[in-house]
Design a protein around this motif. Sequence first.
Motif, PDB file in Angstrom:
ATOM      1  N   TYR A 180       8.645  -0.034  47.918  1.00 36.59           N
ATOM      2  CA  TYR A 180       8.860   0.190  46.488  1.00 36.59           C
ATOM      3  C   TYR A 180       8.253  -0.912  45.624  1.00 36.59           C
ATOM      4  CZ  TYR A 180      12.086   3.797  47.998  1.00 36.59           C
ATOM      5  OH  TYR A 180      12.622   4.916  48.575  1.00 36.59           O
ATOM      6  N   LEU A 181       7.491  -1.790  46.266  1.00 37.31           N
ATOM      7  CA  LEU A 181       6.853  -2.892  45.533  1.00 37.31           C
ATOM      8  C   LEU A 181       5.338  -2.750  45.597  1.00 37.31           C
ATOM      9  CD1 LEU A 181       9.051  -5.840  46.845  1.00 37.31           C
ATOM     10  CD2 LEU A 181       9.071  -4.913  44.519  1.00 37.31           C
ATOM     11  N   PRO A 182       4.630  -3.062  44.493  1.00 37.79           N
ATOM     12  CA  PRO A 182       3.168  -3.001  44.526  1.00 37.79           C
ATOM     13  C   PRO A 182       2.610  -3.974  45.552  1.00 37.79           C
ATOM     14  CG  PRO A 182       3.976  -3.228  42.278  1.00 37.79           C
ATOM     15  CD  PRO A 182       5.139  -3.457  43.179  1.00 37.79           C
ATOM     16  N   LYS A 183       1.600  -3.547  46.267  1.00 40.25           N
ATOM     17  CA  LYS A 183       0.963  -4.413  47.252  1.00 40.25           C
ATOM     18  C   LYS A 183      -0.540  -4.243  47.193  1.00 40.25           C
ATOM     19  CE  LYS A 183       3.283  -2.362  50.580  1.00 40.25           C
ATOM     20  NZ  LYS A 183       3.844  -1.168  49.934  1.00 40.25           N
ATOM     21  N   LYS A 184      -1.249  -5.200  47.738  1.00 39.79           N
ATOM     22  CA  LYS A 184      -2.711  -5.109  47.753  1.00 39.79           C
ATOM     23  C   LYS A 184      -3.148  -3.967  48.653  1.00 39.79           C
ATOM     24  CE  LYS A 184      -3.755  -9.954  46.768  1.00 39.79           C
ATOM     25  NZ  LYS A 184      -4.412 -11.198  47.259  1.00 39.79           N
ATOM     26  N   ASN A 185      -4.137  -3.214  48.193  1.00 40.26           N
ATOM     27  CA  ASN A 185      -4.680  -2.133  49.022  1.00 40.26           C
ATOM     28  C   ASN A 185      -5.416  -2.708  50.219  1.00 40.26           C
ATOM     29  OD1 ASN A 185      -3.745  -0.299  47.147  1.00 40.26           O
ATOM     30  ND2 ASN A 185      -5.688  -0.187  46.050  1.00 40.26           N
ATOM     31  N   GLY A 186      -5.452  -1.922  51.293  1.00 36.28           N
ATOM     32  CA  GLY A 186      -6.245  -2.314  52.445  1.00 36.28           C
ATOM     33  C   GLY A 186      -7.738  -2.210  52.137  1.00 36.28           C
ATOM     34  N   LEU A 187      -8.546  -2.607  53.100  1.00 33.43           N
ATOM     35  CA  LEU A 187      -9.998  -2.616  52.914  1.00 33.43           C
ATOM     36  C   LEU A 187     -10.516  -1.231  52.560  1.00 33.43           C
ATOM     37  CD1 LEU A 187     -12.748  -4.033  53.099  1.00 33.43           C
ATOM     38  CD2 LEU A 187     -12.752  -3.508  55.558  1.00 33.43           C
ATOM     39  N   TYR A 188     -10.008  -0.198  53.273  1.00 36.77           N
ATOM     40  CA  TYR A 188     -10.518   1.170  53.063  1.00 36.77           C
ATOM     41  C   TYR A 188     -10.208   1.662  51.647  1.00 36.77           C
ATOM     42  CZ  TYR A 188     -11.260   6.149  53.787  1.00 36.77           C
ATOM     43  OH  TYR A 188     -11.700   7.446  53.677  1.00 36.77           O
ATOM     44  N   LEU A 189      -8.956   1.490  51.203  1.00 36.28           N
ATOM     45  CA  LEU A 189      -8.596   1.942  49.855  1.00 36.28           C
ATOM     46  C   LEU A 189      -9.329   1.141  48.785  1.00 36.28           C
ATOM     47  CD1 LEU A 189      -4.756   2.721  49.837  1.00 36.28           C
ATOM     48  CD2 LEU A 189      -6.659   4.315  49.600  1.00 36.28           C
ATOM     49  N   ASN A 190      -9.559  -0.144  49.042  1.00 34.82           N
ATOM     50  CA  ASN A 190     -10.324  -0.955  48.086  1.00 34.82           C
ATOM     51  C   ASN A 190     -11.751  -0.451  47.952  1.00 34.82           C
ATOM     52  OD1 ASN A 190      -8.886  -2.921  46.698  1.00 34.82           O
ATOM     53  ND2 ASN A 190      -8.794  -4.282  48.454  1.00 34.82           N
ATOM     54  N   LEU A 191     -12.344  -0.057  49.077  1.00 35.33           N
ATOM     55  CA  LEU A 191     -13.715   0.457  49.033  1.00 35.33           C
ATOM     56  C   LEU A 191     -13.791   1.792  48.308  1.00 35.33           C
ATOM     57  CD1 LEU A 191     -14.913  -0.361  52.675  1.00 35.33           C
ATOM     58  CD2 LEU A 191     -15.733  -1.419  50.566  1.00 35.33           C
ATOM     59  N   VAL A 192     -12.767   2.644  48.510  1.00 33.34           N
ATOM     60  CA  VAL A 192     -12.787   3.998  47.945  1.00 33.34           C
ATOM     61  C   VAL A 192     -12.296   4.023  46.507  1.00 33.34           C
ATOM     62  CG1 VAL A 192     -11.879   6.348  48.191  1.00 33.34           C
ATOM     63  CG2 VAL A 192     -12.517   5.055  50.225  1.00 33.34           C
ATOM     64  N   LEU A 193     -11.157   3.351  46.253  1.00 31.84           N
ATOM     65  CA  LEU A 193     -10.503   3.442  44.941  1.00 31.84           C
ATOM     66  C   LEU A 193     -10.625   2.184  44.095  1.00 31.84           C
ATOM     67  CD1 LEU A 193      -7.162   5.139  46.058  1.00 31.84           C
ATOM     68  CD2 LEU A 193      -9.197   6.272  45.168  1.00 31.84           C
ATOM     69  N   GLY A 194     -10.997   1.072  44.725  1.00 27.10           N
ATOM     70  CA  GLY A 194     -10.970  -0.188  44.009  1.00 27.10           C
ATOM     71  C   GLY A 194      -9.567  -0.775  44.033  1.00 27.10           C
ATOM     72  N   ASN A 195      -9.347  -1.807  43.259  1.00 28.01           N
ATOM     73  CA  ASN A 195      -8.047  -2.495  43.231  1.00 28.01           C
ATOM     74  C   ASN A 195      -7.081  -1.767  42.291  1.00 28.01           C
ATOM     75  OD1 ASN A 195      -6.115  -4.405  43.812  1.00 28.01           O
ATOM     76  ND2 ASN A 195      -6.846  -5.841  42.270  1.00 28.01           N
TER      77      ASN A 195
END
Length: 345
Positions: free
Chosen positions: A102-117
């Motif tokens: 339920y807390l915001p967290k940094k996206n993994g490498l894959y989500l960062n590549l696809v969606l950004g931060n």
Amino acid sequence: MSSCSSPAMSLERCRADWGDLEDEFHQLQESHKVYRQKLEELNVLQTACSSSISKHKKRLKDLEYSLRRHKQTAVIEDAELIQQISSHIKERQHVFFDMEAYLPKKNGLYLNLVLGNVNVTLLSDQAKFAYKDEYEKFKLYLTIILLLGAVACMFFLHYRVTDEVFNFLLVWYYCTLTIRESILISNGSRIKGWWVSHHYVSTFLSGVMLTWPNGLMYQMFRYQFLAFSIFQSCVQFLQYYYQSGCLYRLRALGERNHLDLTVEGFQSWMWRGLTFLLPFLFFGHFWQLYNAITLFGLSRHKECKEWQVFVLALTFFVLFLGNFLTTLKVVHTKLQKNKKKLKNH
């Protein structure tokens, strides 16, 4: 339609309506201001919670390391205390996992590549369940569409362009699954291991199939691949319905997480009521091996000039190994647990 749009309405009535609208607008501005303040307070609380959890986890890790060192030389009474604290530490790790969902967290490498931060954390149970249900429906509808597409390509549409459309749909389907699953994992879903990697490998395989040019090698493998796709879609369709029913019962009993998903393979919680699917799953795994052997043979054909043939052979073999060994491990572990239960009774 506004009341002052009628010519019969007086100017006084229009002025009164405008006064009401002004009051509503000021109330809306105040509500929005409160909403923005609450959001800022929420962000402060989220940051504080995330920081506290990180610090607490680090202290637990240090404590766990110290306990391991003392366990080797501890007397019986101390050993029991160490064991008790260690079990509490493991329980607390599960609690932290639920908190972090339920807390915001940094996206993994894959989500960062696809969606950004971009923050993909869903903050309410209702939003999480709605997204999970949408994911499950997406899988079901696309499985039916892919089944119909494979049947159409195999029996009615003998054109390369329709094969390309089918392969492109496979690439899009698996790419979308990997993105949606990554978002669900960020929100507390416990899907992990091979069944996550499986979709990345399938995306790669579908992409290579899409680039395979038409020719003798392609035509020699075409019907085998389409027949495999039909069988795979049928098994996935059966799995969806039986796994959904099994998950529903286990969630009602409080034995499973509400964000657990249906998967293409076999997991221990599927044992009751789903063991009849195992022969179909193993048959599908060995069909993947057969595809790999066929493609290895085609890669040695004197007319073979396409790099896709050998790469597809390796990819099908990787899928076979991953699926077969993972399913075998789950079945073996479950049988061992059942044996222990029988011995205890």
